[in-house]
Design an enzyme around this catalytic site. Sequence first.
Site, PDB file in Angstrom:
ATOM      1  N   GLY A 219       0.835  -1.207   0.000  1.00  0.00           N
ATOM      2  CA  GLY A 219       0.000   0.000   0.000  1.00  0.00           C
ATOM      3  C   GLY A 219       0.858   1.241   0.000  1.00  0.00           C
ATOM      4  O   GLY A 219       2.078   1.178   0.147  1.00  0.00           O
TER       5      GLY A 219
ATOM      6  N   GLY B 265       2.736   3.690   1.367  1.00  0.00           N
ATOM      7  CA  GLY B 265       3.341   3.930   2.672  1.00  0.00           C
ATOM      8  C   GLY B 265       3.931   5.325   2.806  1.00  0.00           C
ATOM      9  O   GLY B 265       4.230   5.783   3.913  1.00  0.00           O
TER      10      GLY B 265
ATOM     11  N   LYS C  18       4.408  11.810  -3.421  1.00  0.00           N
ATOM     12  CA  LYS C  18       5.327  10.805  -2.898  1.00  0.00           C
ATOM     13  C   LYS C  18       6.176  11.526  -1.866  1.00  0.00           C
ATOM     14  O   LYS C  18       6.739  12.584  -2.174  1.00  0.00           O
ATOM     15  CB  LYS C  18       6.190  10.275  -4.044  1.00  0.00           C
ATOM     16  CG  LYS C  18       6.942   9.008  -3.752  1.00  0.00           C
ATOM     17  CD  LYS C  18       7.380   8.395  -5.077  1.00  0.00           C
ATOM     18  CE  LYS C  18       8.240   7.183  -4.918  1.00  0.00           C
ATOM     19  NZ  LYS C  18       8.552   6.601  -6.234  1.00  0.00           N
TER      20      LYS C  18
ATOM     21  N   ARG D 241      -2.227  -1.279  -9.988  1.00  0.00           N
ATOM     22  CA  ARG D 241      -1.065  -2.135 -10.217  1.00  0.00           C
ATOM     23  C   ARG D 241      -1.497  -3.588 -10.206  1.00  0.00           C
ATOM     24  O   ARG D 241      -2.572  -3.916  -9.701  1.00  0.00           O
ATOM     25  CB  ARG D 241      -0.050  -1.960  -9.070  1.00  0.00           C
ATOM     26  CG  ARG D 241       0.268  -0.530  -8.733  1.00  0.00           C
ATOM     27  CD  ARG D 241       0.449  -0.363  -7.212  1.00  0.00           C
ATOM     28  NE  ARG D 241       0.486   1.047  -6.856  1.00  0.00           N
ATOM     29  CZ  ARG D 241       1.593   1.767  -6.786  1.00  0.00           C
ATOM     30  NH1 ARG D 241       2.754   1.200  -6.987  1.00  0.00           N
ATOM     31  NH2 ARG D 241       1.544   3.046  -6.494  1.00  0.00           N
TER      32      ARG D 241
ATOM     33  N   ASP E 163       4.046  -4.877  -7.526  1.00  0.00           N
ATOM     34  CA  ASP E 163       3.419  -3.620  -7.097  1.00  0.00           C
ATOM     35  C   ASP E 163       3.958  -2.437  -7.906  1.00  0.00           C
ATOM     36  O   ASP E 163       3.455  -1.320  -7.775  1.00  0.00           O
ATOM     37  CB  ASP E 163       3.637  -3.377  -5.593  1.00  0.00           C
ATOM     38  CG  ASP E 163       5.089  -3.498  -5.184  1.00  0.00           C
ATOM     39  OD1 ASP E 163       5.693  -4.556  -5.440  1.00  0.00           O
ATOM     40  OD2 ASP E 163       5.640  -2.529  -4.633  1.00  0.00           O
TER      41      ASP E 163
HETATM   42  P1  AMP Z   1       8.905   0.917  -3.624  1.00  0.00           P
HETATM   43  O1  AMP Z   1      10.035  -0.060  -3.533  1.00  0.00           O
HETATM   44  O2  AMP Z   1       9.322   2.358  -3.610  1.00  0.00           O
HETATM   45  O3  AMP Z   1       7.963   0.612  -4.727  1.00  0.00           O
HETATM   46  O4  AMP Z   1       8.099   0.756  -2.258  1.00  0.00           O
HETATM   47  C1  AMP Z   1       7.650  -0.475  -1.762  1.00  0.00           C
HETATM   48  C2  AMP Z   1       6.708  -0.251  -0.617  1.00  0.00           C
HETATM   49  O5  AMP Z   1       7.388   0.355   0.491  1.00  0.00           O
HETATM   50  C3  AMP Z   1       5.540   0.653  -0.922  1.00  0.00           C
HETATM   51  O6  AMP Z   1       4.420   0.145  -0.264  1.00  0.00           O
HETATM   52  C4  AMP Z   1       5.970   1.973  -0.365  1.00  0.00           C
HETATM   53  O7  AMP Z   1       4.880   2.808  -0.042  1.00  0.00           O
HETATM   54  C5  AMP Z   1       6.748   1.553   0.877  1.00  0.00           C
HETATM   55  N1  AMP Z   1       7.739   2.556   1.275  1.00  0.00           N
HETATM   56  C6  AMP Z   1       8.857   2.866   0.608  1.00  0.00           C
HETATM   57  N2  AMP Z   1       9.536   3.828   1.253  1.00  0.00           N
HETATM   58  C7  AMP Z   1       8.842   4.144   2.364  1.00  0.00           C
HETATM   59  C8  AMP Z   1       9.034   5.075   3.441  1.00  0.00           C
HETATM   60  N3  AMP Z   1      10.080   5.886   3.511  1.00  0.00           N
HETATM   61  N4  AMP Z   1       8.084   5.112   4.401  1.00  0.00           N
HETATM   62  C9  AMP Z   1       7.020   4.294   4.343  1.00  0.00           C
HETATM   63  N5  AMP Z   1       6.799   3.412   3.372  1.00  0.00           N
HETATM   64  C10 AMP Z   1       7.690   3.329   2.378  1.00  0.00           C
HETATM   65 MG    MG Z   2       6.388   1.034  -5.640  1.00  0.00          MG
END
Ligand code: AMP
Ligand code: MG
Length: 510
Positions: free
Chosen positions: A89, A91, A112, A182, A251
């Site tokens: 989700g 995050g 973001k 997604r 995702d």
């Molecule tokens: P990504 O690898 O950027 O596609 O992120 C994978 C998952 O980790 C997604 O659900 C993001 O929302 C979560 N995520 C990545 N970075 C952070 C962060 N700094 N704080 C909270 N959630 C994160």
């Molecule tokens: Mg992502």
Amino acid sequence: MTVPVFRFDNSYARELPGFYVAWQPDRVPAPRLLYLNRSLAEELGLDAVALAGPQGASIFAGNLLPEGAEPIAQVYAGHQFGGFVAQLGDGRALVLGEVLDRQGRRRDLAFKGSGRTPFSRGGDGKAALGPMLREVLMGEAMHALGVPTTRALAVAATGEQVLREQALPGAVLTRVAASHIRVGTFEFFAARGEHERVRQLAEYTIARHDPQLRGEPGRFLALLDAVVQRQAALLAQWMNLGFIHGVMNTDNVALSGETIDYGPCAFLEAYDPQAVFSSIDHGGRYAFGRQPQIMRWNLTRFAECLLPLLAEEPQHAVELAREVLGRFEPRYRARLLQAQRARLGLRGADADVDVDADVDAQDGALADDWLALLHRQQVDFTLGWRRLADAAQGHEAPLLALFTDAQEPLAWLARWRARCAREDALGWGAGVAAEQARADAMRRVSPRIIPRHHRVEAALDAASEQGELEPFTRLLEALRRPFDDDPGLDWFAEPAPRELTACYRTFCGT
Ligand code: AMP
Ligand code: MG
């Protein structure tokens, strides 16, 4: 002062309750607008002048919600590096809503780095400036190269520090996407056995991305087919241009067919199918040359979610899905060959020219052998292709200068010339004018400027460490003219030093 107007129409929030959590962005101490994509703002029907002012900073940092925005954190699951994570989700992201652009296309606006949400798990919900500017550079480069992609509308500094390995300046990115649906969105509900929700999401996706299928009896299988088609075309473009996504988790696969989530991505320098730049991809799962098969794997996960919608009888559903998934590879190959033909200067690239299977196989081998040559001699992928256009006009020296052993490519070049001559003999014309036309056509599909490791890193370091945006801006302007021969851009076309590429690692941007 007039308040900038966004004409929101938030169908996801309205039609899919239970697929998200309504949530607000964090307030930040000192918003400052660092980047605004004016042409994209105008495309969206926004007032770029008003947005460039102080209100724009507040809006794009998350402090001032434009009227009509209904921020939501979308829920999704995903296969990350092959393992299923039942709940991911947004995050650190929020979808603000949807805007109909000047051409009537529905586009998501999303933040973001706007703070923690119920899906943040251990994360801080924030983003550092460097990775957000990187997303701008990569997305705009892809857009200029003609690749479907999400794009950055704005980046605002927050005035906060975010803690990574060190303290870094924080920022919020505003991203524009055809949608944020997604493969992982489907997986979330499918894994919980919520088939009615999967159906609802599929109907919504059809209405949004494949409206011609609405109400058709075979529409769910046709949706799978359409997604397979879009991803096959997308992967052909990535592979043709040397783009490595770096984290092809389910995702990060958008059903719209856009490239999404620019984390640890990069463009090839020297051609190498095994190239991996992501710091977290230890096993090389997402190596350059593996991307098509990984996409096929990801699409299989999507198909699994749809199975209950495809047929009453499970075995029949599996057979139907298999057949459609089987189309990925031939479509991908056909698209890639079409693109490679264009880069080889063959008009057989035109869709309206019928090329028979024998010629297909020969041209495929010609392209493969070219790539094998580039690989063996570690030739820069982008310049190798680009200078083939010079060779088409008889200037072979710049191309041969890229090879350590300049004898080796001669046999291939002779074969290529013979192929071009055969085509010319079919009535395409010959002589200087024809050579010029061929070379020009080749230069329109083989870029000179791509986001090179050393230029990207230098621009991001200057912005992040010195607050100096000029290198970022200059690089961005160059990336918007990828096919331009302007000698003023020579500096951006230079390959990165081998030593740098050899140990180049990009980080996930978290
Ligand atoms: P990504 O690898 O950027 O596609 O992120 C994978 C998952 O980790 C997604 O659900 C993001 O929302 C979560 N995520 C990545 N970075 C952070 C962060 N700094 N704080 C909270 N959630 C994160
Ligand atoms: Mg992502």
